[in-house]
Structure formats: C-alpha cells, structure tokens
Design a protein around this motif. Structure first.
Motif, PDB file in Angstrom:
ATOM      1  N   LEU A  14       0.836  -1.190   0.000  1.00 37.24           N
ATOM      2  CA  LEU A  14       0.000   0.000   0.000  1.00 37.24           C
ATOM      3  C   LEU A  14       0.877   1.249   0.000  1.00 37.24           C
ATOM      4  O   LEU A  14       1.833   1.337   0.775  1.00 37.24           O
ATOM      5  CB  LEU A  14      -0.904   0.000   1.235  1.00 37.24           C
ATOM      6  N   THR A  15       0.530   2.212  -0.847  1.00 42.29           N
ATOM      7  CA  THR A  15       1.245   3.479  -0.888  1.00 42.29           C
ATOM      8  C   THR A  15       0.229   4.609  -0.763  1.00 42.29           C
ATOM      9  O   THR A  15      -0.729   4.696  -1.540  1.00 42.29           O
ATOM     10  CB  THR A  15       2.028   3.644  -2.208  1.00 42.29           C
ATOM     11  N   CYS A  16       0.453   5.473   0.221  1.00 37.33           N
ATOM     12  CA  CYS A  16      -0.443   6.606   0.459  1.00 37.33           C
ATOM     13  C   CYS A  16      -0.141   7.706  -0.555  1.00 37.33           C
ATOM     14  O   CYS A  16       1.004   8.131  -0.701  1.00 37.33           O
ATOM     15  CB  CYS A  16      -0.261   7.127   1.886  1.00 37.33           C
ATOM     16  N   CYS A  74       0.791  11.219   1.698  1.00 31.65           N
ATOM     17  CA  CYS A  74       2.091  11.435   2.355  1.00 31.65           C
ATOM     18  C   CYS A  74       3.213  10.590   1.761  1.00 31.65           C
ATOM     19  O   CYS A  74       4.374  10.776   2.111  1.00 31.65           O
ATOM     20  CB  CYS A  74       1.981  11.180   3.858  1.00 31.65           C
ATOM     21  N   GLN A  89       3.844   7.407   2.230  1.00 33.92           N
ATOM     22  CA  GLN A  89       4.280   6.255   3.035  1.00 33.92           C
ATOM     23  C   GLN A  89       3.881   4.959   2.352  1.00 33.92           C
ATOM     24  O   GLN A  89       2.774   4.826   1.820  1.00 33.92           O
ATOM     25  CB  GLN A  89       3.698   6.311   4.440  1.00 33.92           C
ATOM     26  N   THR A  90       4.804   3.990   2.380  1.00 33.53           N
ATOM     27  CA  THR A  90       4.555   2.672   1.809  1.00 33.53           C
ATOM     28  C   THR A  90       4.594   1.642   2.924  1.00 33.53           C
ATOM     29  O   THR A  90       5.466   1.689   3.796  1.00 33.53           O
ATOM     30  CB  THR A  90       5.616   2.330   0.748  1.00 33.53           C
ATOM     31  N   THR A  91       3.660   0.712   2.886  1.00 34.24           N
ATOM     32  CA  THR A  91       3.595  -0.350   3.885  1.00 34.24           C
ATOM     33  C   THR A  91       2.965  -1.578   3.238  1.00 34.24           C
ATOM     34  O   THR A  91       2.491  -1.519   2.113  1.00 34.24           O
ATOM     35  CB  THR A  91       2.780   0.104   5.121  1.00 34.24           C
ATOM     36  N   CYS A 148      -3.996   4.965   5.866  1.00 33.88           N
ATOM     37  CA  CYS A 148      -2.554   5.158   5.995  1.00 33.88           C
ATOM     38  C   CYS A 148      -2.175   5.243   7.474  1.00 33.88           C
ATOM     39  O   CYS A 148      -2.739   6.056   8.213  1.00 33.88           O
ATOM     40  CB  CYS A 148      -2.133   6.432   5.270  1.00 33.88           C
ATOM     41  N   CYS A 191      -0.526   9.096   8.016  1.00 33.21           N
ATOM     42  CA  CYS A 191      -1.295  10.348   8.041  1.00 33.21           C
ATOM     43  C   CYS A 191      -2.791  10.138   8.236  1.00 33.21           C
ATOM     44  O   CYS A 191      -3.535  11.102   8.365  1.00 33.21           O
ATOM     45  CB  CYS A 191      -1.043  11.141   6.760  1.00 33.21           C
ATOM     46  N   ILE A 207      -5.260   5.599  -1.122  1.00 36.81           N
ATOM     47  CA  ILE A 207      -4.151   4.647  -1.113  1.00 36.81           C
ATOM     48  C   ILE A 207      -4.122   3.850  -2.414  1.00 36.81           C
ATOM     49  O   ILE A 207      -5.156   3.384  -2.893  1.00 36.81           O
ATOM     50  CB  ILE A 207      -4.287   3.694   0.090  1.00 36.81           C
ATOM     51  N   THR A 210      -2.921   0.443  -4.223  1.00 37.20           N
ATOM     52  CA  THR A 210      -2.657  -0.940  -3.830  1.00 37.20           C
ATOM     53  C   THR A 210      -1.889  -1.621  -4.951  1.00 37.20           C
ATOM     54  O   THR A 210      -2.249  -1.501  -6.116  1.00 37.20           O
ATOM     55  CB  THR A 210      -3.973  -1.689  -3.580  1.00 37.20           C
TER      56      THR A 210
END
Length: 138
Positions: free
Chosen positions: A79-81, A84, A86-88, A97, A100, A105, A107
C-alpha cells in the motif's frame, strides 16, 4: 441464477478459487493421489483457510485430490499513500494510511494465486522390482 446475499456471493467466489486450485493440482499430480496442497493467495482475494477448505472439499470430490487439505498463506498487499507517500504492506488492503490517516491509497499486488507445493499420498503399490528402485538397499 444470481446470488441473493453477500454470503452467497462470497461462496461463489471461493468455489471459483477452489476450482482453480484443483485444476492446478490435477495438472501437477498427473493422476496421483494428493494429500495436501500449499497455496499462496494475495490479500485482495479476501479468502480464509477454513472457507477455501470447505469449498475445496466440495469441488475435489471424486478427484485425485479428494480428502486433501489446502494450507493457505496470505500474501499482504503493498500500500502506498498518495497523500504522504508512506509505503507499507498489509493483509487487509482496505486500511487507512498508518502515517497520516489518509484513505487515498494505491494498492499493488495482493491478487496472486500460486500453487506452491503438493504432497502426494503414499503409494500402496509401486510397479517394478523394489530391490532395484533407487533408495532401496540391495
């Protein structure tokens, strides 16, 4: 015939996946009895091991995989926001996210379905001379 409830739609989804797993198993097993299969499934498929085993039991009836169990490994989605950056990774692709709190997001992945391995049932009879088979002492 169209499904009337969310549960019926989910069951149809799992039966389709179970049929795909069975086809891959039958191709690899080439008629040999199968005891167990290990399957890697992406989080976007939204399946669980008990549900896929229930569906697999029904679709495998009368096949070389009848009575076999499916071990399921869930592969998280990346997942990438967009807000902001952020990748997770997460086993639940429908999250916010963690950085933030944003819901915008992207996918990536999480839709794989891979038959990793199968375990064959023991053979009760092996044709040929057992004394000459590799691995047997002479």
């Amino acid at each position: 015939m169209t499904p009337d409830t969310d549960q019926e739609r989910q069951n149809m989804h799992e039966f389709g996946i179970a049929e795909s797993i069975l086809a891959a198993i039958e191709h690899r097993a080439a008629g040999r009895r199968v005891r167990q299969a290990r399957v890697r499934a992406g989080a976007l498929l939204r399946i669980t091991e008990p549900a896929i085993n229930q569906a697999f039991t029904m679709v495998a009836e009368g096949s070389a995989a009848e009575g076999a169990r499916v071990d399921l490994v869930i592969v998280p989605a990346r997942l990438t926001c967009r807000s902001c950056g952020q990748t997770t990774t997460s086993p639940d692709p429908f999250v916010i996210c963690p950085g933030c709190g944003g819901a915008d997001i992207d996918t990536e992945g999480g839709d794989d379905l891979v038959l990793e391995s199968i375990e064959m049932a023991e053979a009760t009879h092996v044709p040929g001379n057992p004394r000459r088979d590799r691995g047997n002492p002479e």
